[in-house]
Scaffold this active site. Structure first.
Site, PDB file in Angstrom:
ATOM      1  N   THR A  13       0.925  -1.066  -0.297  1.00 65.07           N
ATOM      2  CA  THR A  13       0.470   0.118   0.115  1.00 65.07           C
ATOM      3  C   THR A  13       0.929   1.479  -0.191  1.00 65.07           C
ATOM      4  OG1 THR A  13      -1.553  -1.368   1.693  1.00 65.07           O
ATOM      5  CG2 THR A  13      -1.847   1.340   1.193  1.00 65.07           C
ATOM      6  N   SER A  55       1.505  -7.230  -1.307  1.00 63.31           N
ATOM      7  CA  SER A  55       1.786  -8.423  -0.096  1.00 63.31           C
ATOM      8  C   SER A  55       1.573  -9.891  -0.350  1.00 63.31           C
ATOM      9  CB  SER A  55       2.476  -7.978   1.259  1.00 63.31           C
ATOM     10  OG  SER A  55       1.946  -8.390   2.366  1.00 63.31           O
ATOM     11  N   THR A  88       1.455  -4.494   3.977  1.00 63.58           N
ATOM     12  CA  THR A  88       2.283  -5.145   5.623  1.00 63.58           C
ATOM     13  C   THR A  88       1.470  -6.391   5.426  1.00 63.58           C
ATOM     14  OG1 THR A  88      -0.275  -3.954   6.106  1.00 63.58           O
ATOM     15  CG2 THR A  88       1.383  -2.413   6.529  1.00 63.58           C
ATOM     16  N   ASP A  89       0.397  -6.996   4.996  1.00 65.19           N
ATOM     17  CA  ASP A  89      -0.529  -8.306   4.544  1.00 65.19           C
ATOM     18  C   ASP A  89       1.065  -9.267   5.122  1.00 65.19           C
ATOM     19  OD1 ASP A  89      -2.501  -6.796   4.450  1.00 65.19           O
ATOM     20  OD2 ASP A  89      -2.930  -7.929   2.254  1.00 65.19           O
TER      21      ASP A  89
HETATM   22  N1  ASP Z   1      -2.873  -5.462   0.677  1.00 64.03           N
HETATM   23  C1  ASP Z   1      -1.625  -4.439   1.361  1.00 64.03           C
HETATM   24  C2  ASP Z   1      -0.492  -5.435   0.901  1.00 64.03           C
HETATM   25  O1  ASP Z   1      -0.027  -6.449   2.227  1.00 64.03           O
HETATM   26  C3  ASP Z   1      -1.586  -4.046   2.147  1.00 64.03           C
HETATM   27  C4  ASP Z   1      -1.079  -2.811   2.752  1.00 64.03           C
HETATM   28  O2  ASP Z   1       0.385  -3.237   2.144  1.00 64.03           O
HETATM   29  O3  ASP Z   1      -0.725  -2.462   3.785  1.00 64.03           O
HETATM   30  O4  ASP Z   1      -0.056  -5.064   0.136  1.00 64.03           O
END
Ligand code: ASP
EC number: 3.5.1.1
Length: 323
Positions: A13, A55, A88-89
């Site tokens: 993100t 991710s 973050t995932d």
């Molecule tokens: N779905 C996103 C990812 O992990 C969430 C994020 O980056 O916060 O790429």
């Protein structure tokens, strides 16, 4: 004198933008890469973008390529710290993989964002700047791989994503952060006590993660044996217990010499061989199941993957999981 910081952008993100229909997607040009003017005075930057992925698309192959990129860069030039931007995932899995495998004591910080670059209240640039502060701070040396978001510094071993959308999503249940980032300075208030390091040169093993539930039976365990997995982590119940109907399937995996590691599906605490009933912890221990020491399921999976690239001995794997 300005420090030399290696920046590795990998996607997530923090590298995305929201379109007019409200869909958050990777942008043509990575927006976090365009922030160089804002951060110019903080350090000398070497910027790499080995891939640009959400991710959920990251696998151990990408994790290993980040490790190799850092080690090669450190060998080629003088680098004082590293900042990795990541979705973050699965951020905690990449951070823990690097923590267990990278042979350096310079600060390595992994960060991300919960709101993409053009959303109101975007936290990407803010977290990126906080991470550079930590990566250039002498107190961050020899603390292992750190996760920095929302003004907090967490260890890779303990931090986990706890909320689907809140910017304070990364927490270290039971232990808390080891430091904080303020406008003017970085403060550490805890020192991580142990650091393990393992070799990892290639990724060829298949390790799976299952969650136990009331009424679970052996069907999935039989299926896992049929697809020839190399190792299994189970998020077991409570202090480390399994429903009795699962035991035949688990025994089949152990008989095929496939290591089975348990963690608890509870948010806090460590599994122990306390209960003596059918499927209780004492029974599982006697069967040869390996007990982990407080890692969550996804991190125990990373550790078992790395363990299997270092040893075939279940006794040695049990030793690694008790560190
Ligand atoms: N779905 C996103 C990812 O992990 C969430 C994020 O980056 O916060 O790429």
């Amino acid at each position: 004198m300005k420090k030399n910081v290696l920046i590795i952008h990998t996607g997530g993100t923090i590298s995305m933008m929201e379109d007019s229909a409200g869909s958050v997607k990777l942008a043509d040009e990575n927006p976090i890469k365009k922030t160089s003017e804002t951060i110019r005075d903080m350090a000398n930057f070497i910027v790499k973008e080995p891939f640009n992925l959400p991710s959920p698309h990251i696998t151990a192959i990408e994790m290993l390529s980040i490790k190799k990129l850092i080690e090669e860069s450190i060998q080629k030039q003088s680098i004082d710290g590293v900042v990795i931007t990541h979705g973050t995932d699965t951020l905690e899995e990449t951070a823990y993989f690097l923590d267990l495998t990278i042979q350096t004591n310079i600060p390595i910080v992994v960060t991300g964002a919960m709101r993409s670059s053009n959303e109101i209240g975007s936290d990407g640039l803010y977290n990126f700047i906080s991470s550079i502060k930590v990566a250039t701070c002498d107190q961050a040396i020899d603390k292992g791989v750190l996760i920095v978001l929302n003004d907090e510094i967490h260890t890779a071993a303990n931090a986990t994503k706890t909320h689907t959308s809140n910017v304070s999503t990364f927490q270290s249940p039971q232990y808390g952060p080891i430091g904080i980032v303020t406008k003017g300075a970085v403060f550490f208030h805890h020192q991580p006590i142990h650091r393990e390091k393992y070799q990892m040169k290639s990724v060829s093993k298949r390790v799976t993660l299952l969650k136990a539930h009331a009424g679970m039976d052996s069907a999935l365990f039989y299926a896992l044996k049929d697809i020839n997995i190399d190792g299994l982590v189970i998020e077991a119940l409570g202090q480390g217990n399994m429903p009795p109907e699962t035991l035949k399937g688990i025994e089949g995996l152990l008989a095929a010499n496939i290591p089975v590691v348990i963690v608890s599906r509870c948010f806090n605490g460590i599994v122990q061989d306390v209960y003596g009933y059918n499927g209780g912890g004492k029974h599982l221990k006697d069967m040869g199941i390996i007990f982990s020491n407080g890692l969550n399921g996804q991190k125990a999976r990373i550790k078992l993957l790395i363990a299997l690239h270092n040893t075939e001995s279940h006794i040695e794997i049990q030793r690694m999981f008790s560190l």
